[in-house]
Design a protein around this motif. Structure first.
Motif, PDB file in Angstrom:
ATOM      1  N   VAL A 145     -11.273   2.255   0.212  1.00  0.00           N
ATOM      2  CA  VAL A 145     -11.073   3.498   0.966  1.00  0.00           C
ATOM      3  C   VAL A 145      -9.636   3.956   0.758  1.00  0.00           C
ATOM      4  CG1 VAL A 145     -12.767   2.906   2.773  1.00  0.00           C
ATOM      5  CG2 VAL A 145     -10.353   2.285   3.089  1.00  0.00           C
ATOM      6  N   LYS A 146      -9.428   5.249   0.947  1.00  0.00           N
ATOM      7  CA  LYS A 146      -8.078   5.799   0.880  1.00  0.00           C
ATOM      8  C   LYS A 146      -7.500   5.785   2.294  1.00  0.00           C
ATOM      9  CE  LYS A 146      -8.845   8.298  -3.354  1.00  0.00           C
ATOM     10  NZ  LYS A 146      -8.988   9.579  -4.072  1.00  0.00           N
ATOM     11  N   ALA A 147      -6.521   4.939   2.479  1.00  0.00           N
ATOM     12  CA  ALA A 147      -6.029   4.684   3.833  1.00  0.00           C
ATOM     13  C   ALA A 147      -5.238   5.846   4.408  1.00  0.00           C
ATOM     14  CB  ALA A 147      -5.176   3.405   3.845  1.00  0.00           C
ATOM     15  N   CYS A 148      -4.921   6.838   3.582  1.00  0.00           N
ATOM     16  CA  CYS A 148      -4.236   8.035   4.109  1.00  0.00           C
ATOM     17  C   CYS A 148      -5.223   9.027   4.675  1.00  0.00           C
ATOM     18  CB  CYS A 148      -3.404   8.712   3.027  1.00  0.00           C
ATOM     19  SG  CYS A 148      -4.388   9.660   1.842  1.00  0.00           S
ATOM     20  N   SER A 149      -6.499   8.791   4.415  1.00  0.00           N
ATOM     21  CA  SER A 149      -7.483   9.805   4.801  1.00  0.00           C
ATOM     22  C   SER A 149      -8.365   9.331   5.941  1.00  0.00           C
ATOM     23  CB  SER A 149      -8.337  10.194   3.595  1.00  0.00           C
ATOM     24  OG  SER A 149      -9.113   9.094   3.183  1.00  0.00           O
ATOM     25  N   THR A 158       0.867  -1.183   0.000  1.00  0.00           N
ATOM     26  CA  THR A 158       0.000   0.000   0.000  1.00  0.00           C
ATOM     27  C   THR A 158       0.899   1.226   0.000  1.00  0.00           C
ATOM     28  OG1 THR A 158      -1.705  -1.187   1.228  1.00  0.00           O
ATOM     29  CG2 THR A 158      -1.830   1.207   1.248  1.00  0.00           C
ATOM     30  N   HIS A 159       0.786   2.051  -1.028  1.00  0.00           N
ATOM     31  CA  HIS A 159       1.720   3.172  -1.184  1.00  0.00           C
ATOM     32  C   HIS A 159       1.135   4.490  -0.681  1.00  0.00           C
ATOM     33  CE1 HIS A 159       3.927   0.827  -4.590  1.00  0.00           C
ATOM     34  NE2 HIS A 159       4.223   0.389  -3.379  1.00  0.00           N
ATOM     35  N   VAL A 160       2.021   5.448  -0.493  1.00  0.00           N
ATOM     36  CA  VAL A 160       1.616   6.811  -0.135  1.00  0.00           C
ATOM     37  C   VAL A 160       2.143   7.744  -1.213  1.00  0.00           C
ATOM     38  CG1 VAL A 160       1.769   8.670   1.559  1.00  0.00           C
ATOM     39  CG2 VAL A 160       1.705   6.298   2.332  1.00  0.00           C
ATOM     40  N   GLY A 161       1.236   8.364  -1.937  1.00  0.00           N
ATOM     41  CA  GLY A 161       1.658   9.256  -3.011  1.00  0.00           C
ATOM     42  C   GLY A 161       1.458  10.716  -2.683  1.00  0.00           C
ATOM     43  N   CYS A 162       0.406  11.030  -1.942  1.00  0.00           N
ATOM     44  CA  CYS A 162       0.090  12.446  -1.740  1.00  0.00           C
ATOM     45  C   CYS A 162      -0.227  12.773  -0.289  1.00  0.00           C
ATOM     46  CB  CYS A 162      -1.100  12.831  -2.612  1.00  0.00           C
ATOM     47  SG  CYS A 162      -2.647  12.038  -2.119  1.00  0.00           S
ATOM     48  N   ASP A 163      -0.782  11.810   0.445  1.00  0.00           N
ATOM     49  CA  ASP A 163      -1.172  12.041   1.834  1.00  0.00           C
ATOM     50  C   ASP A 163      -2.358  12.983   1.962  1.00  0.00           C
ATOM     51  OD1 ASP A 163      -0.285  10.734   4.023  1.00  0.00           O
ATOM     52  OD2 ASP A 163       1.546  11.895   4.275  1.00  0.00           O
ATOM     53  N   THR A 164      -2.976  13.352   0.857  1.00  0.00           N
ATOM     54  CA  THR A 164      -4.083  14.306   0.921  1.00  0.00           C
ATOM     55  C   THR A 164      -5.312  13.786   0.184  1.00  0.00           C
ATOM     56  OG1 THR A 164      -3.111  15.445  -0.978  1.00  0.00           O
ATOM     57  CG2 THR A 164      -2.647  16.366   1.189  1.00  0.00           C
ATOM     58  N   ALA A 165      -5.443  12.471   0.093  1.00  0.00           N
ATOM     59  CA  ALA A 165      -6.656  11.838  -0.447  1.00  0.00           C
ATOM     60  C   ALA A 165      -6.899  12.126  -1.925  1.00  0.00           C
ATOM     61  CB  ALA A 165      -7.881  12.216   0.377  1.00  0.00           C
ATOM     62  N   GLN A 166      -5.817  12.403  -2.665  1.00  0.00           N
ATOM     63  CA  GLN A 166      -6.017  12.746  -4.078  1.00  0.00           C
ATOM     64  C   GLN A 166      -5.541  11.688  -5.056  1.00  0.00           C
ATOM     65  OE1 GLN A 166      -5.034  16.871  -5.152  1.00  0.00           O
ATOM     66  NE2 GLN A 166      -4.699  17.207  -2.976  1.00  0.00           N
ATOM     67  N   CYS A 167      -4.489  10.928  -4.711  1.00  0.00           N
ATOM     68  CA  CYS A 167      -3.856  10.090  -5.742  1.00  0.00           C
ATOM     69  C   CYS A 167      -4.356   8.645  -5.767  1.00  0.00           C
ATOM     70  CB  CYS A 167      -2.347  10.110  -5.577  1.00  0.00           C
ATOM     71  SG  CYS A 167      -1.747   9.102  -4.199  1.00  0.00           S
ATOM     72  N   GLY A 168      -4.875   8.152  -4.663  1.00  0.00           N
ATOM     73  CA  GLY A 168      -5.400   6.789  -4.622  1.00  0.00           C
ATOM     74  C   GLY A 168      -4.353   5.693  -4.466  1.00  0.00           C
ATOM     75  N   ALA A 169      -3.079   6.062  -4.323  1.00  0.00           N
ATOM     76  CA  ALA A 169      -2.035   5.037  -4.188  1.00  0.00           C
ATOM     77  C   ALA A 169      -2.216   4.194  -2.926  1.00  0.00           C
ATOM     78  CB  ALA A 169      -0.654   5.695  -4.170  1.00  0.00           C
ATOM     79  N   CYS A 170      -2.938   4.749  -1.959  1.00  0.00           N
ATOM     80  CA  CYS A 170      -3.100   4.087  -0.661  1.00  0.00           C
ATOM     81  C   CYS A 170      -4.417   3.305  -0.568  1.00  0.00           C
ATOM     82  CB  CYS A 170      -3.076   5.146   0.436  1.00  0.00           C
ATOM     83  SG  CYS A 170      -4.465   6.297   0.258  1.00  0.00           S
ATOM     84  N   THR A 171      -5.076   3.063  -1.704  1.00  0.00           N
ATOM     85  CA  THR A 171      -6.405   2.435  -1.669  1.00  0.00           C
ATOM     86  C   THR A 171      -6.346   0.999  -1.147  1.00  0.00           C
ATOM     87  OG1 THR A 171      -7.054   3.785  -3.569  1.00  0.00           O
ATOM     88  CG2 THR A 171      -8.449   1.878  -3.058  1.00  0.00           C
TER      89      THR A 171
HETATM   90 FE1  FES Z   1      -2.662   9.749  -2.159  1.00  0.00          FE
HETATM   91 FE2  FES Z   1      -3.755   8.439  -0.112  1.00  0.00          FE
HETATM   92  S1  FES Z   1      -1.654   8.707  -0.530  1.00  0.00           S
HETATM   93  S2  FES Z   1      -4.776   9.336  -1.762  1.00  0.00           S
END
Ligand code: FES
Ligand code: FES
Length: 159
Positions: free
Chosen positions: A58-62, A37-50
């Motif tokens: 769900v977006k696990a960073c949000s 599970t990756h972290v791309g933006c930390d702001t719920a925009q990129c979906g890398a953490c889905t």
């Molecule tokens: Fe980009 Fe979660 S890290 S949406």
């Protein structure tokens, strides 16, 4: 002081004490070492953490880890069964639906959800369904093709 947290991750019961500020993605990556599970933006925009929580993407960073209390989480590591790739993973491989692979775990998790919700999604619906997941490499064409490939396989399997 930590909060006792109990949840199921990829079929395993997990009991940990977490700082109340811990994000779900931090729990997965840092505590449980599930770094697929990756972290791309930390702001719920990129979906890398889905990931999936109780069967929903769900977006696990949000969200906070404690919001998953008692829940069932599936990450990309839990998608394959008995060593066999999930059909969506196999479709991404078959259709070259990735280049660097950074977005891929989140993209696959979102795509699984997309077809669960809409097994007969049109190309347009697939493109709209992926709006929450960003890819910097592929131009999305092969990702859409992978999802359609998986769609055709599912249809064939259920025929
Ligand atoms: Fe980009 Fe979660 S890290 S949406
Ligand atoms: Fe590189 Fe999507 S394959 S970001």
């Amino acid at each position: 002081m930590g909060i006792p947290l109990s949840l199921t991750v990829n079929g395993q019961v997990v009991n940990v004490d977490v700082d109340p500020r811990t994000l779900l993605v931090q729990l997965l990556r840092e505590t449980l070492q599930l770094t697929g599970t990756h972290v791309g933006c930390d702001t719920a925009q990129c979906g890398a953490c889905t990931v999936h929580l109780n069967g929903r993407a769900v977006k696990a960073c949000s969200m906070l880890a404690v919001q998953a209390q008692g829940g069932v989480v599936t990450t990309i590591e839990g998608l394959s069964q008995d060593g066999a790739l999930h059909p969506m993973q196999a479709a991404f491989r078959e259709c070259h639906g990735l280049q660097c692979g950074f977005c891929t775990p989140g993209m696959v998790m979102a795509s699984v959800q997309l077809l669960q919700d809409k097994p007969a999604a049109s190309e347009q619906e697939i493109r709209e369904g992926l709006e929450g997941n960003l890819c910097r490499c592929t131009g999305y064409h092969n990702i859409v093709q992978a999802i359609q490939f998986c769609q055709r396989g599912s249809v064939a399997a259920s025929a």
